[in-house]
Write a protein that holds these residues in place. Structure first.
Motif, PDB file in Angstrom:
ATOM      1  N   ALA A 117      72.074   2.536  50.714  1.00  0.00           N
ATOM      2  CA  ALA A 117      70.924   3.141  51.395  1.00  0.00           C
ATOM      3  C   ALA A 117      69.949   3.726  50.369  1.00  0.00           C
ATOM      4  O   ALA A 117      68.724   3.604  50.510  1.00  0.00           O
ATOM      5  N   LEU A 118      70.489   4.359  49.324  1.00  0.00           N
ATOM      6  CA  LEU A 118      69.651   4.934  48.270  1.00  0.00           C
ATOM      7  C   LEU A 118      68.872   3.847  47.536  1.00  0.00           C
ATOM      8  O   LEU A 118      67.672   3.981  47.272  1.00  0.00           O
ATOM      9  N   LEU A 119      69.535   2.739  47.234  1.00  0.00           N
ATOM     10  CA  LEU A 119      68.870   1.635  46.555  1.00  0.00           C
ATOM     11  C   LEU A 119      67.795   1.021  47.442  1.00  0.00           C
ATOM     12  O   LEU A 119      66.665   0.772  46.994  1.00  0.00           O
ATOM     13  N   TYR A 120      68.120   0.769  48.716  1.00  0.00           N
ATOM     14  CA  TYR A 120      67.163   0.094  49.591  1.00  0.00           C
ATOM     15  C   TYR A 120      65.919   0.953  49.814  1.00  0.00           C
ATOM     16  O   TYR A 120      64.785   0.445  49.795  1.00  0.00           O
ATOM     17  N   ASP A 121      66.096   2.275  50.024  1.00  0.00           N
ATOM     18  CA  ASP A 121      64.937   3.145  50.207  1.00  0.00           C
ATOM     19  C   ASP A 121      64.106   3.229  48.935  1.00  0.00           C
ATOM     20  O   ASP A 121      62.870   3.346  48.988  1.00  0.00           O
ATOM     21  N   GLU A 186      65.422  11.166  44.638  1.00  0.00           N
ATOM     22  CA  GLU A 186      65.539  10.877  46.068  1.00  0.00           C
ATOM     23  C   GLU A 186      64.227  10.257  46.548  1.00  0.00           C
ATOM     24  O   GLU A 186      63.150  10.848  46.385  1.00  0.00           O
ATOM     25  N   PRO A 187      64.255   9.039  47.118  1.00  0.00           N
ATOM     26  CA  PRO A 187      63.011   8.380  47.557  1.00  0.00           C
ATOM     27  C   PRO A 187      62.296   9.175  48.648  1.00  0.00           C
ATOM     28  O   PRO A 187      62.939   9.862  49.459  1.00  0.00           O
ATOM     29  N   LYS A 192      61.386  11.832  54.100  1.00  0.00           N
ATOM     30  CA  LYS A 192      60.621  11.847  55.351  1.00  0.00           C
ATOM     31  C   LYS A 192      61.504  11.517  56.544  1.00  0.00           C
ATOM     32  O   LYS A 192      61.278  12.007  57.647  1.00  0.00           O
ATOM     33  N   ALA A 193      62.526  10.674  56.305  1.00  0.00           N
ATOM     34  CA  ALA A 193      63.412  10.275  57.405  1.00  0.00           C
ATOM     35  C   ALA A 193      64.142  11.480  57.977  1.00  0.00           C
ATOM     36  O   ALA A 193      64.381  11.560  59.183  1.00  0.00           O
ATOM     37  N   LYS A 194      64.485  12.432  57.104  1.00  0.00           N
ATOM     38  CA  LYS A 194      65.225  13.615  57.570  1.00  0.00           C
ATOM     39  C   LYS A 194      64.383  14.466  58.523  1.00  0.00           C
ATOM     40  O   LYS A 194      64.925  15.163  59.380  1.00  0.00           O
ATOM     41  N   GLU A 195      63.073  14.408  58.356  1.00  0.00           N
ATOM     42  CA  GLU A 195      62.188  15.219  59.187  1.00  0.00           C
ATOM     43  C   GLU A 195      62.160  14.754  60.637  1.00  0.00           C
ATOM     44  O   GLU A 195      61.854  15.543  61.534  1.00  0.00           O
ATOM     45  N   ILE A 196      62.467  13.483  60.872  1.00  0.00           N
ATOM     46  CA  ILE A 196      62.397  12.947  62.240  1.00  0.00           C
ATOM     47  C   ILE A 196      63.780  12.656  62.817  1.00  0.00           C
ATOM     48  O   ILE A 196      63.905  12.059  63.873  1.00  0.00           O
ATOM     49  N   GLN A 197      64.822  13.108  62.127  1.00  0.00           N
ATOM     50  CA  GLN A 197      66.177  12.852  62.601  1.00  0.00           C
ATOM     51  C   GLN A 197      66.517  13.730  63.798  1.00  0.00           C
ATOM     52  O   GLN A 197      66.007  14.842  63.940  1.00  0.00           O
TER      53      GLN A 197
END
Length: 404
Positions: A117-121, A186-187, A192-197
């Motif tokens: 996931a880290l690589l893909y982001d 951290e990408p 930003k994804a964490k903000e909408i989780q």
């Protein structure tokens, strides 16, 4: 920012290269039975414990990566994994050793899913997602090269009864990998994804799993990925039975295993040039290679067919894994990427358990060639399922991105 983020890629290569130093692989079974005095049944339980535990650990640790940080999850997992074997020589109780193996499984679960996931982001932010499968394949080439050297040295350490050294030596390599992870960024996509989780833990898990199960395209890919990963995990346990059937002694088995990892490293090194740009076509092609290689090995089980077939199985499975994983990532939202991939890896642990169970049962009931044929039939069924579903995928990877 892009310059800083691009440094994640060489750091990823370092991490992957140093997180599978199998110094202990040639000696672990002997060490647990002959040195620790555990029964064959107890040793088998310990060896299979990690994959079984990952069934329960994958999703919770995926949430750690999604909700806290992928970099944090990968770093913590890398730090935990080598520690149980460092302490193994000091514990003789079977219960205590189980605790050590449980601790190791937690580290593996923290790393699993979060690293991809880290690589893909990272690649998503850099606009380079098409490079995903190539980077993964090249990283495995480095990993297999280090593993081959480690297996060879570990075997000779066991020969001279330097068991503790073989168990401890992975630690400094993991510490170097840990340092490389600390240098990663951290990408922005992950942040930003964490903000909408979804803030509720169980709802987050539910959304992540539903995204995989409810989407026909992703579910089929997840099944294919699960069995390919299960195969990759189980190969090290398949080797002793295969080579024993071919009449090899223990010393020769260790040497050949080391040689196979070197061949894997070379094969993956050139494998990036064999990858088709279309990830779906690449997946079906190499699944077919794996299927045919298993079936030929089952029909003609001898040195001249089995050893080349094993190389093709190893190469084909890795090239198919990486392109399948790329297709899955393309269909996932970043806000649930790590948790969803952890669920997919959970399926991999279930598949690995099923496959190793079938492997042993068929050998006991029939023969090793029959068991190899069963492995081939499993992948024949998966290849057929993927091929029949081709209308859902289209001919280009970008069509998968429309699912997001």
């Amino acid at each position: 920012m892009n310059d800083r983020l691009s440094r994640n890629i060489p750091a990823y290569y370092v991490m992957r290269a140093l997180t599978l130093p199998f110094f202990w692989l040639p000696i672990l079974y002997y060490y647990l039975t002959a040195i620790k005095g555990f029964s064959v049944a107890e040793t088998t339980i310990l060896l299979g414990l990690q994959e079984f535990l990952l069934i329960f650990l994958e999703v919770p640790t995926g949430v750690v990566a999604d909700k806290i940080s992928r970099k944090f999850s990968v770093a913590l997992g890398t730090l935990i994994i080598p520690l149980p074997f460092v302490f193994l020589p000091y514990f003789d109780s079977f219960t205590a050793v189980i605790v050590l193996f449980v601790f190791r499984a937690i580290g593996k679960a923290l790393l699993s899913g979060a690293d991809s996931a880290l690589l893909y982001d990272t690649l998503l932010d850099l606009g380079r997602t098409s490079e995903y499968k190539t980077i993964k394949t090249k990283s495995v080439a480095w990993m297999m090269g280090v593993s081959a050297i480690a297996i060879f040295l570990g075997g000779w350490m066991g020969q001279y009864e330097m068991y503790q050294l073989a168990l401890t030596l992975p630690l400094p390599l993991y510490l170097i990998a840990f340092t490389a992870i600390l240098l990663m960024v951290e990408p922005e996509t992950s942040k930003k994804a964490k903000e909408i989780q979804e803030t509720n833990y169980f709802k987050h898990i539910s959304i992540s799993i539903k995204l995989v199960v409810a989407n026909h395209k992703i579910l089929i890919l997840a099944i294919a990925f699960a069995f390919l990963e299960g195969l990759a995990v189980n190969m090290k346990w398949y080797y002793p039975a295969i080579f024993g059937h071919l009449g090899f002694g223990l010393g020769l088995i260790g040497t050949i295993m080391s040689a196979l990892y070197l061949v894997k490293s070379f094969a993956y090194g050139i494998g990036s040039s064999l990858i088709l740009k279309d990830a779906y076509k690449n997946t079906t092609l190499w699944l077919g290679v794996v299927t045919v290689s298993w079936l030929i090995s089952g029909l003609f089980t001898n040195v001249f067919t089995t050893l080349p077939a094993l190389v093709l199985i190893l190469l084909g499975s890795e090239l198919a894994i990486n392109s399948t994983e790329e297709l899955i990532h393309a269909g996932l939202e970043s806000s649930v990427r790590a948790t969803a991939m952890s669920f997919v890896n959970l399926l991999s642990s279930v598949s690995a358990t099923i496959m190793i169970g079938l492997w042993g049962v068929v050998i006991d009931i029939r023969s090793l060639p029959a068991s190899m044929m069963v492995q081939g039939l499993i992948f024949a069924a998966i290849t057929t399922l993927l091929w029949q579903s081709r209308r859902h995928f289209g001919s280009k990877t970008k069509m998968m991105r429309n699912c997001r």
